[in-house]
Design an enzyme around this catalytic site. Structure first.
Site, PDB file in Angstrom:
ATOM      1  N   ASP A  82      54.671   2.297 -45.821  1.00  0.00           N
ATOM      2  CA  ASP A  82      55.424   2.322 -46.298  1.00  0.00           C
ATOM      3  C   ASP A  82      55.780   1.510 -48.272  1.00  0.00           C
ATOM      4  O   ASP A  82      57.117   1.337 -48.090  1.00  0.00           O
ATOM      5  CB  ASP A  82      56.879   3.045 -46.268  1.00  0.00           C
ATOM      6  CG  ASP A  82      58.041   3.785 -46.477  1.00  0.00           C
ATOM      7  OD1 ASP A  82      57.277   4.261 -47.798  1.00  0.00           O
ATOM      8  OD2 ASP A  82      58.874   4.067 -46.203  1.00  0.00           O
ATOM      9  N   HIS A 129      65.669  -0.336 -40.637  1.00  0.00           N
ATOM     10  CA  HIS A 129      64.983  -0.048 -39.181  1.00  0.00           C
ATOM     11  C   HIS A 129      64.222  -0.773 -40.232  1.00  0.00           C
ATOM     12  O   HIS A 129      64.353  -1.854 -40.629  1.00  0.00           O
ATOM     13  CB  HIS A 129      63.691   1.056 -39.488  1.00  0.00           C
ATOM     14  CG  HIS A 129      63.148   1.553 -41.188  1.00  0.00           C
ATOM     15  ND1 HIS A 129      64.550   2.457 -42.013  1.00  0.00           N
ATOM     16  CD2 HIS A 129      62.705   1.005 -42.150  1.00  0.00           C
ATOM     17  CE1 HIS A 129      63.777   2.234 -42.957  1.00  0.00           C
ATOM     18  NE2 HIS A 129      62.874   1.842 -43.212  1.00  0.00           N
ATOM     19  N   ARG A 182      69.322  -3.633 -53.315  1.00  0.00           N
ATOM     20  CA  ARG A 182      69.211  -2.977 -52.765  1.00  0.00           C
ATOM     21  C   ARG A 182      70.267  -2.096 -51.317  1.00  0.00           C
ATOM     22  O   ARG A 182      68.917  -1.876 -50.816  1.00  0.00           O
ATOM     23  CB  ARG A 182      68.462  -2.330 -52.993  1.00  0.00           C
ATOM     24  CG  ARG A 182      67.834  -0.470 -53.394  1.00  0.00           C
ATOM     25  CD  ARG A 182      66.347  -0.500 -53.292  1.00  0.00           C
ATOM     26  NE  ARG A 182      66.604   0.885 -53.488  1.00  0.00           N
ATOM     27  CZ  ARG A 182      65.932   2.162 -52.972  1.00  0.00           C
ATOM     28  NH1 ARG A 182      65.286   1.425 -51.184  1.00  0.00           N
ATOM     29  NH2 ARG A 182      65.145   3.048 -52.304  1.00  0.00           N
ATOM     30  N   ASP A 206      69.130   0.220 -48.475  1.00  0.00           N
ATOM     31  CA  ASP A 206      68.382   1.026 -48.400  1.00  0.00           C
ATOM     32  C   ASP A 206      68.726   2.291 -46.899  1.00  0.00           C
ATOM     33  O   ASP A 206      68.998   1.642 -46.098  1.00  0.00           O
ATOM     34  CB  ASP A 206      67.114   0.936 -47.960  1.00  0.00           C
ATOM     35  CG  ASP A 206      65.569   1.753 -47.278  1.00  0.00           C
ATOM     36  OD1 ASP A 206      64.984   1.710 -48.743  1.00  0.00           O
ATOM     37  OD2 ASP A 206      65.290   1.530 -46.429  1.00  0.00           O
ATOM     38  N   GLU A 210      71.831   3.344 -51.373  1.00  0.00           N
ATOM     39  CA  GLU A 210      70.336   3.990 -51.418  1.00  0.00           C
ATOM     40  C   GLU A 210      71.281   5.432 -50.930  1.00  0.00           C
ATOM     41  O   GLU A 210      70.346   5.799 -49.485  1.00  0.00           O
ATOM     42  CB  GLU A 210      69.212   3.601 -51.476  1.00  0.00           C
ATOM     43  CG  GLU A 210      67.906   4.874 -51.782  1.00  0.00           C
ATOM     44  CD  GLU A 210      67.032   4.579 -50.844  1.00  0.00           C
ATOM     45  OE1 GLU A 210      66.929   5.716 -51.056  1.00  0.00           O
ATOM     46  OE2 GLU A 210      67.126   5.113 -49.425  1.00  0.00           O
ATOM     47  N   ASP A 255      60.310   7.109 -55.357  1.00  0.00           N
ATOM     48  CA  ASP A 255      60.637   7.951 -54.624  1.00  0.00           C
ATOM     49  C   ASP A 255      60.419   9.521 -55.352  1.00  0.00           C
ATOM     50  O   ASP A 255      60.358   9.732 -56.710  1.00  0.00           O
ATOM     51  CB  ASP A 255      61.814   8.203 -53.868  1.00  0.00           C
ATOM     52  CG  ASP A 255      61.833   7.143 -53.040  1.00  0.00           C
ATOM     53  OD1 ASP A 255      60.923   6.418 -52.291  1.00  0.00           O
ATOM     54  OD2 ASP A 255      63.159   6.796 -51.980  1.00  0.00           O
ATOM     55  N   ARG A 302      53.889   9.888 -53.500  1.00  0.00           N
ATOM     56  CA  ARG A 302      54.594   9.051 -54.224  1.00  0.00           C
ATOM     57  C   ARG A 302      53.684   8.125 -54.586  1.00  0.00           C
ATOM     58  O   ARG A 302      54.012   7.974 -55.541  1.00  0.00           O
ATOM     59  CB  ARG A 302      56.114   8.339 -52.898  1.00  0.00           C
ATOM     60  CG  ARG A 302      56.797   9.180 -52.538  1.00  0.00           C
ATOM     61  CD  ARG A 302      58.043   8.527 -52.026  1.00  0.00           C
ATOM     62  NE  ARG A 302      56.934   8.229 -51.093  1.00  0.00           N
ATOM     63  CZ  ARG A 302      57.876   7.548 -50.123  1.00  0.00           C
ATOM     64  NH1 ARG A 302      59.683   7.335 -50.021  1.00  0.00           N
ATOM     65  NH2 ARG A 302      57.168   6.950 -49.280  1.00  0.00           N
TER      66      ARG A 302
HETATM   67  C1  GLC Z   1      63.891   4.495 -48.992  1.00  0.00           C
HETATM   68  C2  GLC Z   1      62.656   3.955 -49.980  1.00  0.00           C
HETATM   69  C3  GLC Z   1      61.756   4.766 -49.185  1.00  0.00           C
HETATM   70  C4  GLC Z   1      61.051   4.532 -48.000  1.00  0.00           C
HETATM   71  C5  GLC Z   1      62.163   5.133 -47.158  1.00  0.00           C
HETATM   72  C6  GLC Z   1      62.454   4.341 -45.817  1.00  0.00           C
HETATM   73  O1  GLC Z   1      64.881   6.066 -49.099  1.00  0.00           O
HETATM   74  O2  GLC Z   1      63.112   4.389 -50.915  1.00  0.00           O
HETATM   75  O3  GLC Z   1      60.681   4.629 -50.632  1.00  0.00           O
HETATM   76  O4  GLC Z   1      60.424   5.276 -47.694  1.00  0.00           O
HETATM   77  O5  GLC Z   1      63.694   4.423 -47.536  1.00  0.00           O
HETATM   78  O6  GLC Z   1      62.544   2.864 -45.766  1.00  0.00           O
END
Ligand code: GLC
Length: 632
Positions: free
Chosen positions: A142, A185, A282, A284, A326, A391, A507
């Site tokens: 990811d 996570h 940041r 997440d 975020e 994203d 993406r």
């Molecule tokens: C946030 C990130 C994204 C990612 C998700 C899981 O939304 O911006 O790119 O897939 O977290 O970590």
């Protein structure tokens, strides 16, 4: 093991003793901040872990970690703490400009990023977000959002020492390093994950693992599917038949913050990163960090308590560090994460989405409404305004706002999806669908700014729209954030579909490699966009009225026009009047609408004087930033 005490002083002494065992007597600055922030941290712990036996131990450990981390904090970072303390509004300046990129795609590795510092300075960056760069599984990780170790850099990119050295070089260049704190996570290859699955009693409560489908089924009655292309629901099955919570990809396992040991462990990772010289974390996927049966398991009150608790830990041990939230959720929820005690910064997904909405519909009313009613923030906080990110774009506007303008939300979102993936008649956009969910009709959109705005399709308005979208992000306040490559009007990269590691995630279409910087000098869309954006950034830097977040209404009778005034941080006498036209036809603002201002105004982008007597002409997809003086 004991529960948290009612009397905060008792737990405070207990925590202090634990810290002093670790570090010896606390030094003055730590002592002061411990006294100031411990009561808050304690109250948060009581609300999160009050009835657990191990809450008090975890709290004392966290304080000990903070004390040790402060002791180990490099002197130049302590100096930075003092500097920020003396100028707490530093991030509100009109000189702030962010950039974001993938380390491998943009520069090959950390040393490549270092070589690009002169380019970042030329662009005017003061903030650089390097996309996840930690150790993560081979193949699909990811984009690094599946972290296997928070203390090791992905060896393909460099080392942790190189990251700390880069942070120092960036600091000298006036650029703050921003990295992700991916704390909802870990990857399934993280040490904790392996131990949890293997039945290590210290880790069996680190994740949410269930023996059968009973609890997963119960939770899934109320939670959303986030990555339905990867797996349905929120759980995936382990090899041994059990089920584990995985909101995103099947290899990203959600941490169980109901266990105070998880908080303690992640606080340790956060403090480690803080001492590498990271200035902004940041945060997440903040909305997902707490789960409760029978709810959507998004933006629960405990998610806020957790963030505030992490914030309080940092205030003790790395006080200049900021959090950026975020939260890509309903605007009423986005705002809840923003405060000096929680996240000082936040993405502004509403403005981002509505900028694109207005360009598609040629109707700026929904965007105008958001700026008028949803832009204000508490003091000491700021938006991060962006045109697009790494994203997808989701249409996160409030249905009730749309309804007030007579817009029905569901068909409107459908229209926007069709428009931006090139399915609507007459569309200028070349985007790609992301996570289309046939069950709910939900979908999102991917694509680079240039491809979505019409440059790829050869639309005559494409370049103007790219510049207009950036002109909004650069003028509404807070920190504008540039997706690096967009300044050179970079187009979609369809080669992701040929790589098995990226093919399943559209993406990647808008995460291309770095374009050739020499394009900036050419007479191409890339060159023209670059020069126009450079001019805007320079104008912004020289315009103190664009600092801060204050935004005053400016009503016009024209539906394709979005307009507002910016008075700067100190509510200056002069203001910047921004007027932008998302329509395909030029518009004229009559002198009456402008009658509240002195007649002579200055266009701060071109430095031309403008007489307002004749009104104002704004070209199709055009805008002005005018310095005006209100007549009282
Ligand atoms: C946030 C990130 C994204 C990612 C998700 C899981 O939304 O911006 O790119 O897939 O977290 O970590």
């Amino acid at each position: 093991m004991t529960q948290l005490h009612d009397d905060v002083a008792v737990d405070q002494d207990f925590a202090r003793a634990r810290a002093e065992q670790e570090t010896g007597p606390l030094d003055d600055p730590f002592e002061r901040r411990f006294a100031q922030h411990f009561p808050r941290l304690h109250a948060l712990f009581r609300r999160l872990y009050g009835d657990r036996d191990d809450g008090r131990e975890a709290l004392a450990d966290v304080v000990a970690l903070a004390a040790a981390s402060w002791q180990a904090r490099p002197l130049e970072l302590k100096a930075r703490d003092d500097l920020r303390d003396a100028d707490p509004d530093w991030f509100q300046s009109q000189r702030m400009l962010g950039g974001v990129c993938y380390v491998d795609r943009y520069a090959g590795g950390l040393s490549g990023i270092r070589d690009l510092i002169p380019y970042f300075q030329e662009l005017g960056l003061t903030y650089l977000h390097l996309m996840p760069l930690f150790e993560s599984p081979e193949g699909n990780s990811d984009g690094g959002y599946a972290v296997s170790s928070y203390r090791r850099v992905n060896p393909a990119l460099g080392t942790m020492d190189q990251l700390a050295a880069l942070a120092a070089d960036l600091r000298l260049a006036g650029i703050s390093l921003v990295v992700d704190f991916i704390f909802n996570h870990t990857s399934n290859e993280h040490e904790w994950a392996k131990r949890a699955v293997a039945g290590d009693p210290d880790f069996d409560e680190f994740y949410l693992i269930f023996p059968d489908r009973r609890m997963p089924d119960a939770y899934e009655r109320t939670v959303r599917e986030i990555f339905p292309d990867d797996h349905p629901g929120a759980f995936v099955q382990l090899d041994d038949g059990r089920w584990i919570w995985a909101t995103f990809y099947h290899f990203q396992w959600d941490l169980n913050y109901a266990n105070p040991a998880v908080f303690r462990a992640m606080a340790g990772e956060m403090l480690f990163l803080a001492n590498q010289g990271v200035e902004i974390l940041r945060m997440d996927a903040v909305a997902f960090i707490w789960k409760r049966l029978g709810t959507a398991c998004e933006s629960l009150p405990e998610a806020h308590l957790l963030l505030q608790a992490f914030n309080a830990v940092l205030r003790m041990a790395a006080p200049s560090l900021l959090f950026k939230s975020e939260a890509i959720v309903h605007p009423d929820e986005v705002i809840e994460y923003i405060s000096p005690q929680e996240c000082q910064l936040s993405y502004n997904p509403l403005q981002m989405a509505l900028t694109w909405e207005s360009l598609a519909t040629r109707d700026a009313r929904l965007l105008q409404k958001a700026l008028d009613e949803r832009h204000a923030l508490p003091p000491g906080t700021a938006w991060v305004n962006y045109v697009r990110s790494h994203d997808d774009i989701g249409w996160t506007f409030a249905d009730e706002d749309a309804a007030e303008l007579g817009i029905e939300a569901y068909p409107h979102r459908r229209f926007l999806n069709d428009f931006y993936v090139g399915r609507a008649p007459g569309t200028f956009a070349r985007g790609v669908p992301f996570q289309e969910n046939p069950k709910t009709g939900d979908a999102r959109v991917t694509g680079t700014t240039a491809s979505l705005a019409g440059i790829e399709a050869g639309d005559a308005g494409g370049e103007d729209r790219v510049v207009l979208a950036h002109a909004l992000a650069l003028s509404t306040g807070g920190i504008p954030l540039l997706y690096l490559g967009d300044e050179l009007a970079q187009l979609n990269d369809y080669s992701y579909a040929d790589d098995p590691d990226t093919a399943g995630d559209s993406r990647w279409v808008h995460r291309p490699r770095r374009p050739d910087a020499a394009l900036a000098q050419t007479d191409t869309p890339a060159g023209r966009v670059f020069r126009r954006l450079a001019q805007l950034v320079a104008a912004r830097q020289a315009t103190p009225e664009l600092a801060g977040n204050a935004l005053l209404r400016f009503d016009t009778p024209l539906p394709s026009v979005v307009a507002f005034q910016r008075p700067g941080l100190e509510l200056l006498a002069d203001r910047i009047l921004v007027v932008a036209n998302v329509g395909d036809d030029a518009v004229h603002l009559d002198p009456l609408t402008l009658s509240g201002f002195a007649r002579d105004a200055v266009d701060v982008v071109t430095a031309e004087s403008i007489e307002l007597d004749a009104g104002l002409d704004i070209a199709a997809h055009g805008f002005v930033w005018l310095r005006v003086r209100p007549l009282w």
